[in-house]
Scaffold this motif. Structure first.
Motif, PDB file in Angstrom:
ATOM      1  N   LEU A  73       5.901   4.644  14.227  1.00 27.74           N
ATOM      2  CA  LEU A  73       4.830   3.901  13.561  1.00 27.74           C
ATOM      3  C   LEU A  73       4.808   2.445  14.014  1.00 27.74           C
ATOM      4  O   LEU A  73       3.739   1.892  14.294  1.00 27.74           O
ATOM      5  CB  LEU A  73       4.990   3.979  12.043  1.00 27.74           C
ATOM      6  N   CYS A  76       3.238   2.050  17.375  1.00 27.14           N
ATOM      7  CA  CYS A  76       1.791   2.287  17.397  1.00 27.14           C
ATOM      8  C   CYS A  76       0.975   1.079  16.945  1.00 27.14           C
ATOM      9  O   CYS A  76      -0.182   0.947  17.326  1.00 27.14           O
ATOM     10  CB  CYS A  76       1.435   3.489  16.534  1.00 27.14           C
ATOM     11  N   VAL A  77       1.548   0.231  16.122  1.00 26.52           N
ATOM     12  CA  VAL A  77       0.784  -0.930  15.648  1.00 26.52           C
ATOM     13  C   VAL A  77       1.116  -2.202  16.426  1.00 26.52           C
ATOM     14  O   VAL A  77       0.446  -3.211  16.243  1.00 26.52           O
ATOM     15  CB  VAL A  77       0.953  -1.167  14.125  1.00 26.52           C
ATOM     16  N   GLY A  81       1.231  -6.060  14.480  1.00 25.20           N
ATOM     17  CA  GLY A  81       0.482  -5.175  13.598  1.00 25.20           C
ATOM     18  C   GLY A  81       1.122  -4.975  12.243  1.00 25.20           C
ATOM     19  O   GLY A  81       2.299  -5.285  12.023  1.00 25.20           O
ATOM     20  N   LEU A  83       1.166  -2.182   8.684  1.00 26.07           N
ATOM     21  CA  LEU A  83       0.961  -0.838   8.171  1.00 26.07           C
ATOM     22  C   LEU A  83       0.705  -0.908   6.674  1.00 26.07           C
ATOM     23  O   LEU A  83       1.116  -1.863   6.003  1.00 26.07           O
ATOM     24  CB  LEU A  83       2.206   0.021   8.409  1.00 26.07           C
ATOM     25  N   SER A 123      -1.891   3.195   9.650  1.00 28.61           N
ATOM     26  CA  SER A 123      -2.272   1.998  10.382  1.00 28.61           C
ATOM     27  C   SER A 123      -3.498   1.427   9.665  1.00 28.61           C
ATOM     28  O   SER A 123      -4.187   2.135   8.926  1.00 28.61           O
ATOM     29  CB  SER A 123      -2.592   2.337  11.840  1.00 28.61           C
ATOM     30  N   GLU A 124      -3.763   0.165   9.861  1.00 24.76           N
ATOM     31  CA  GLU A 124      -4.883  -0.488   9.168  1.00 24.76           C
ATOM     32  C   GLU A 124      -6.212   0.219   9.442  1.00 24.76           C
ATOM     33  O   GLU A 124      -7.081   0.254   8.581  1.00 24.76           O
ATOM     34  CB  GLU A 124      -4.981  -1.961   9.574  1.00 24.76           C
ATOM     35  N   GLY A 129      -0.604   7.773  11.286  1.00 25.27           N
ATOM     36  CA  GLY A 129       0.191   7.622  10.081  1.00 25.27           C
ATOM     37  C   GLY A 129       0.934   8.888   9.724  1.00 25.27           C
ATOM     38  O   GLY A 129       1.086   9.803  10.540  1.00 25.27           O
TER      39      GLY A 129
END
Length: 172
Positions: A73, A76-77, A81, A83, A123-124, A129
């Motif tokens: 996770l 990925c951001v 980033g 979460l 994720s935003e 996720g």
């Protein structure tokens, strides 16, 4: 970027995020197995049973699963980033995964492992996720980027998936 690495979602945002999750994922919370998996699992998703963790006396497999999912996770951001960590009908959070969980840092809010309630990381933009289902005892991971990073390791910890994109795996 946010000021604190972990921040409780204010009420208005909490409602907005949960409303979007209900809509985007067709969320149907229930303890009734006839209504599971409780979300419309996206095309780019894989779901595993958590039964392999039942015989894990030292929690080694659980710890490995949690570490792998969290690392995936975070990757990925990206470094800046954030979460969302959603706990159904409880406090939910926005947090910076690169600023939690290390020495001298706050702990990650929640866990990918659903300990008695639905635990969700997003994720935003909701593109990737996890969805932990406490009663089905399953973990759905979604987003091609996340799956590319974690699938092989999750398979090693939990075994073969039970569903891909919401469709049952294995013998009929």
């Amino acid at each position: 970027m946010m000021g604190d690495p972990v921040a409780e979602l204010p009420e208005a945002e909490y409602r907005r995020v949960w409303d979007r999750f209900y809509t985007d994922f067709g969320f149907r919370p229930s303890t009734n197995s006839f209504t599971w998996p409780s979300i419309e699992e996206p095309v780019g998703s894989v779901t595993w049973s958590l039964a392999a963790l039942d015989d894990d006396p030292g929690d080694e497999r659980l710890d490995r699963l949690v570490a792998v999912v969290r690392q995936g996770l975070a990757s990925c951001v990206g470094p800046q980033g954030t979460l969302l960590a959603l706990d159904w009908q409880h406090t939910s959070y926005r947090f910076a995964p690169r600023e939690v969980g290390g020495p001298g840092q706050p702990a990650w809010p929640l866990s990918p492992y659903p300990d008695g309630d639905y635990y969700i990381y997003l994720s935003e933009d909701f593109r990737c996720g996890s969805f932990g289902h406490p009663w089905e005892e399953s973990l759905c991971l979604f987003g091609e980027e996340l799956l590319a990073v974690v699938s092989a390791e999750v398979d090693k910890v939990l075994g073969s998936p039970i569903r891909r994109a919401g469709t049952a795996e294995g013998p009929a």
